[in-house]
Design a protein around this motif. Structure first.
Motif, PDB file in Angstrom:
ATOM      1  N   LEU A 115       0.712  -1.167   0.026  1.00  0.00           N
ATOM      2  CA  LEU A 115       0.248  -0.399  -0.179  1.00  0.00           C
ATOM      3  C   LEU A 115       0.393   1.173  -0.020  1.00  0.00           C
ATOM      4  CD1 LEU A 115      -2.801   1.234   0.007  1.00  0.00           C
ATOM      5  CD2 LEU A 115      -2.393   1.014   2.449  1.00  0.00           C
ATOM      6  N   LYS A 116       1.861   1.232   0.747  1.00  0.00           N
ATOM      7  CA  LYS A 116       2.928   2.347   0.806  1.00  0.00           C
ATOM      8  C   LYS A 116       3.844   2.679  -0.298  1.00  0.00           C
ATOM      9  CE  LYS A 116       6.883   4.381   3.325  1.00  0.00           C
ATOM     10  NZ  LYS A 116       7.619   3.956   4.729  1.00  0.00           N
ATOM     11  N   GLN A 117       3.865   1.824  -1.143  1.00  0.00           N
ATOM     12  CA  GLN A 117       4.392   1.455  -2.244  1.00  0.00           C
ATOM     13  C   GLN A 117       3.441   2.477  -2.977  1.00  0.00           C
ATOM     14  OE1 GLN A 117       6.936  -1.389  -3.771  1.00  0.00           O
ATOM     15  NE2 GLN A 117       7.575  -2.176  -2.171  1.00  0.00           N
ATOM     16  N   GLU A 118       2.134   2.470  -3.485  1.00  0.00           N
ATOM     17  CA  GLU A 118       1.491   2.407  -4.149  1.00  0.00           C
ATOM     18  C   GLU A 118       0.874   4.023  -4.015  1.00  0.00           C
ATOM     19  OE1 GLU A 118      -0.686   2.560  -7.322  1.00  0.00           O
ATOM     20  OE2 GLU A 118       0.912   0.939  -6.733  1.00  0.00           O
ATOM     21  N   VAL A 119       0.808   4.210  -2.830  1.00  0.00           N
ATOM     22  CA  VAL A 119      -0.023   5.511  -2.666  1.00  0.00           C
ATOM     23  C   VAL A 119       1.611   6.957  -3.008  1.00  0.00           C
ATOM     24  CG1 VAL A 119      -0.550   7.358  -1.074  1.00  0.00           C
ATOM     25  CG2 VAL A 119      -1.750   4.854  -0.883  1.00  0.00           C
ATOM     26  N   PHE A 120       2.588   6.605  -1.869  1.00  0.00           N
ATOM     27  CA  PHE A 120       3.868   7.444  -2.250  1.00  0.00           C
ATOM     28  C   PHE A 120       4.264   7.104  -3.556  1.00  0.00           C
ATOM     29  CE2 PHE A 120       2.949   7.232   2.273  1.00  0.00           C
ATOM     30  CZ  PHE A 120       3.242   8.565   1.944  1.00  0.00           C
ATOM     31  N   LYS A 121       4.055   6.058  -5.152  1.00  0.00           N
ATOM     32  CA  LYS A 121       4.469   5.846  -6.488  1.00  0.00           C
ATOM     33  C   LYS A 121       4.994   6.934  -6.611  1.00  0.00           C
ATOM     34  CE  LYS A 121       4.205   2.921  -9.877  1.00  0.00           C
ATOM     35  NZ  LYS A 121       3.359   2.104 -10.824  1.00  0.00           N
ATOM     36  N   PRO A 122       4.255   8.647  -7.158  1.00  0.00           N
ATOM     37  CA  PRO A 122       5.075   9.661  -7.705  1.00  0.00           C
ATOM     38  C   PRO A 122       6.260   9.968  -7.103  1.00  0.00           C
ATOM     39  CG  PRO A 122       2.287   9.746  -7.018  1.00  0.00           C
ATOM     40  CD  PRO A 122       2.944   8.477  -6.248  1.00  0.00           C
ATOM     41  N   LEU A 123       6.129  10.389  -6.164  1.00  0.00           N
ATOM     42  CA  LEU A 123       7.100  10.915  -4.810  1.00  0.00           C
ATOM     43  C   LEU A 123       8.513   9.642  -4.961  1.00  0.00           C
ATOM     44  CD1 LEU A 123       5.892  12.070  -1.789  1.00  0.00           C
ATOM     45  CD2 LEU A 123       6.883  13.460  -3.883  1.00  0.00           C
ATOM     46  N   ILE A 124       8.130   8.581  -5.109  1.00  0.00           N
ATOM     47  CA  ILE A 124       9.498   7.387  -5.378  1.00  0.00           C
ATOM     48  C   ILE A 124       9.497   6.793  -7.259  1.00  0.00           C
ATOM     49  CG2 ILE A 124      10.130   4.635  -5.391  1.00  0.00           C
ATOM     50  CD1 ILE A 124       7.863   4.603  -3.540  1.00  0.00           C
ATOM     51  N   ASN A 125       9.319   7.652  -7.286  1.00  0.00           N
ATOM     52  CA  ASN A 125       9.455   8.103  -8.730  1.00  0.00           C
ATOM     53  C   ASN A 125      10.003   8.377  -9.141  1.00  0.00           C
ATOM     54  OD1 ASN A 125       8.854   5.345  -9.737  1.00  0.00           O
ATOM     55  ND2 ASN A 125       6.742   5.496 -10.453  1.00  0.00           N
ATOM     56  N   TYR A 126      10.522   9.768  -8.098  1.00  0.00           N
ATOM     57  CA  TYR A 126      10.707  10.916  -9.050  1.00  0.00           C
ATOM     58  C   TYR A 126      12.233  11.291  -8.284  1.00  0.00           C
ATOM     59  CZ  TYR A 126      12.003  16.623  -7.390  1.00  0.00           C
ATOM     60  OH  TYR A 126      13.158  17.327  -7.434  1.00  0.00           O
ATOM     61  N   PHE A 127      12.347  10.653  -7.244  1.00  0.00           N
ATOM     62  CA  PHE A 127      13.345  10.464  -6.831  1.00  0.00           C
ATOM     63  C   PHE A 127      14.422   9.082  -6.971  1.00  0.00           C
ATOM     64  CE2 PHE A 127      11.656  12.529  -2.772  1.00  0.00           C
ATOM     65  CZ  PHE A 127      13.613  12.863  -2.084  1.00  0.00           C
ATOM     66  N   LYS A 128      14.364   7.779  -7.539  1.00  0.00           N
ATOM     67  CA  LYS A 128      14.684   7.256  -8.507  1.00  0.00           C
ATOM     68  C   LYS A 128      14.659   7.124 -10.294  1.00  0.00           C
ATOM     69  CE  LYS A 128      12.611   2.840  -8.316  1.00  0.00           C
ATOM     70  NZ  LYS A 128      11.903   1.308  -8.181  1.00  0.00           N
ATOM     71  N   ASN A 129      14.175   8.048 -10.124  1.00  0.00           N
ATOM     72  CA  ASN A 129      13.962   8.150 -11.710  1.00  0.00           C
ATOM     73  C   ASN A 129      15.331   9.349 -12.353  1.00  0.00           C
ATOM     74  OD1 ASN A 129      12.233   6.627 -12.600  1.00  0.00           O
ATOM     75  ND2 ASN A 129      10.822   8.639 -12.960  1.00  0.00           N
ATOM     76  N   ALA A 130      15.483  10.427 -11.345  1.00  0.00           N
ATOM     77  CA  ALA A 130      16.404  11.261 -10.975  1.00  0.00           C
ATOM     78  C   ALA A 130      18.116  10.241 -10.570  1.00  0.00           C
ATOM     79  CB  ALA A 130      16.699  12.489  -9.659  1.00  0.00           C
ATOM     80  N   ARG A 131      18.081   9.340  -9.854  1.00  0.00           N
ATOM     81  CA  ARG A 131      19.163   8.486  -9.786  1.00  0.00           C
ATOM     82  C   ARG A 131      19.810   8.146 -11.080  1.00  0.00           C
ATOM     83  NH1 ARG A 131      20.094   4.010  -5.287  1.00  0.00           N
ATOM     84  NH2 ARG A 131      22.462   3.745  -5.728  1.00  0.00           N
ATOM     85  N   THR A 132      18.515   7.571 -11.607  1.00  0.00           N
ATOM     86  CA  THR A 132      18.791   6.570 -12.372  1.00  0.00           C
ATOM     87  C   THR A 132      19.143   7.099 -13.870  1.00  0.00           C
ATOM     88  OG1 THR A 132      17.480   5.156 -12.328  1.00  0.00           O
ATOM     89  CG2 THR A 132      17.794   4.893 -14.758  1.00  0.00           C
ATOM     90  N   ALA A 133      18.890   8.847 -13.826  1.00  0.00           N
ATOM     91  CA  ALA A 133      19.456   9.492 -15.048  1.00  0.00           C
ATOM     92  C   ALA A 133      20.555   9.965 -15.669  1.00  0.00           C
ATOM     93  CB  ALA A 133      18.288  10.783 -15.093  1.00  0.00           C
ATOM     94  N   LEU A 134      21.310   9.944 -14.065  1.00  0.00           N
ATOM     95  CA  LEU A 134      22.263  10.206 -13.741  1.00  0.00           C
ATOM     96  C   LEU A 134      23.089  10.083 -12.978  1.00  0.00           C
ATOM     97  CD1 LEU A 134      21.504  14.363 -12.115  1.00  0.00           C
ATOM     98  CD2 LEU A 134      21.970  13.711 -14.208  1.00  0.00           C
TER      99      LEU A 134
END
Length: 306
Positions: A115-134
């Motif tokens: 449930l936590k992963q689903e609800v906070f997915k927009p914020l989780i992806n924001y951090f994960k995508n930034a790290r992956t991109a750089l």
């Protein structure tokens, strides 16, 4: 001793306790992992009763029901050779390991994590995508923030929002990496205030959804308006024609039912007597099962329900 046949069927204390232990085996069998057991007993055998219960359940409280009125007022005080029993005892218990078992058996931890992963997915992806991109390593992140928090900020399972100081350190690290790669995007460009606002809204959503899993735990809720210590004061049921000798006051039963169950849940009274528990359950929107072996008492009880 009570006046009815039921309470006078055992020839001695040992026989009664042996019978009670057999009953406790059945209680152990039918009580749900998230259920509560309340067993009323007289003060004289309360110690022996608690020991029997402790062998099969986790005793949470030995409650003293103090009665402000009773037969002791009519007793001949000079004839007493010990203090007159003005209390009844209530042993309150649950299954051993009930909290962990109830959660584990129903997948509580897994469900809450998902449930936590689903609800906070927009914020989780924001951090994960930034790290992956750089392509920034965990070592670089931990060194820049003087912490070991990389797995909490950049993974789904342990995610949490960085503090203001930590977020600025991360922004600096990501900005420098972006400059090295001649990139103007892909970093942590949002202001933390914006993230915090989003986080607080998602947190409310998460907490609201998480409530649907609360039924997995043993219900228990008290306030300052009800007895929340292990001493309860309720007057006994006053005599009336046809009164059952073990009848419990409605206010006490309401307290037990409201504290340890939710609307729609099931309450079992294995020694129903006059049916007081069932009547309060119906009033409080609980389901009820009652067991009564004395035929005359059972017939009177059924009439009371109609």
């Amino acid at each position: 001793m009570k006046s009815n046949t039921w309470d006078n069927q055992w020839p001695d204390v040992e026989t009664f306790l042996a019978w009670l232990d057999e009953v406790l085996v059945e209680f152990w069998r039918v009580l749900k992992p998230s259920g509560s057991l309340y067993l009323f007993c007289g003060s004289k055998l309360s110690a022996e009763t608690e020991i029997l219960i402790k062998n099969r359940f986790k005793v949470l409280n030995h409650i003293v029901w103090a009665k402000p009125s009773g037969a002791w007022k009519r007793s001949h005080k000079p004839s007493l050779r010990s203090f007159f029993p003005a209390t009844e005892r209530i042993i309150f218990a649950e299954h051993y390991g009930a909290e962990g078992f109830a959660k584990g058996a129903n997948g509580y931890a897994t469900k809450c994590n998902q449930l936590k992963q689903e609800v906070f997915k927009p914020l989780i992806n924001y951090f994960k995508n930034a790290r992956t991109a750089l392509n920034i390593s965990a070592k670089e992140i931990n060194e820049a923030t003087s912490s070991q928090m990389c797995s909490h900020w950049f993974s789904s399972s342990q995610w949490k929002l960085p503090t203001e100081k930590q977020y600025k350190q991360l922004q600096k690290l990501f900005s420098l990496r972006g400059d090295e790669l001649s990139r103007t995007h892909g970093g942590l460009v949002k202001e933390r205030a914006e993230l915090l606002n989003k986080y607080e809204h998602l947190l409310l959503e998460y907490q609201d959804l998480k409530k649907q899993y609360d039924y997995l735990r043993r219900p228990f809720g008290v306030t300052s308006e009800v007895p929340y210590t292990d001493v309860w004061v309720y007057p006994p049921v006053q005599y009336y024609p046809g009164k059952h000798p073990c009848e419990k006051p409605a206010d006490l039963l309401d307290h037990v039912i409201l504290t340890s169950s939710k609307e729609g849940q099931l309450v079992l009274d294995a020694f129903m007597g006059s049916g007081s528990t069932g009547k309060q359950c119906l009033k409080l929107n609980r389901k009820f099962i009652g067991v009564e072996m004395e035929e005359a008492t059972f017939k009177n009880t059924i009439v009371g329900f109609n």
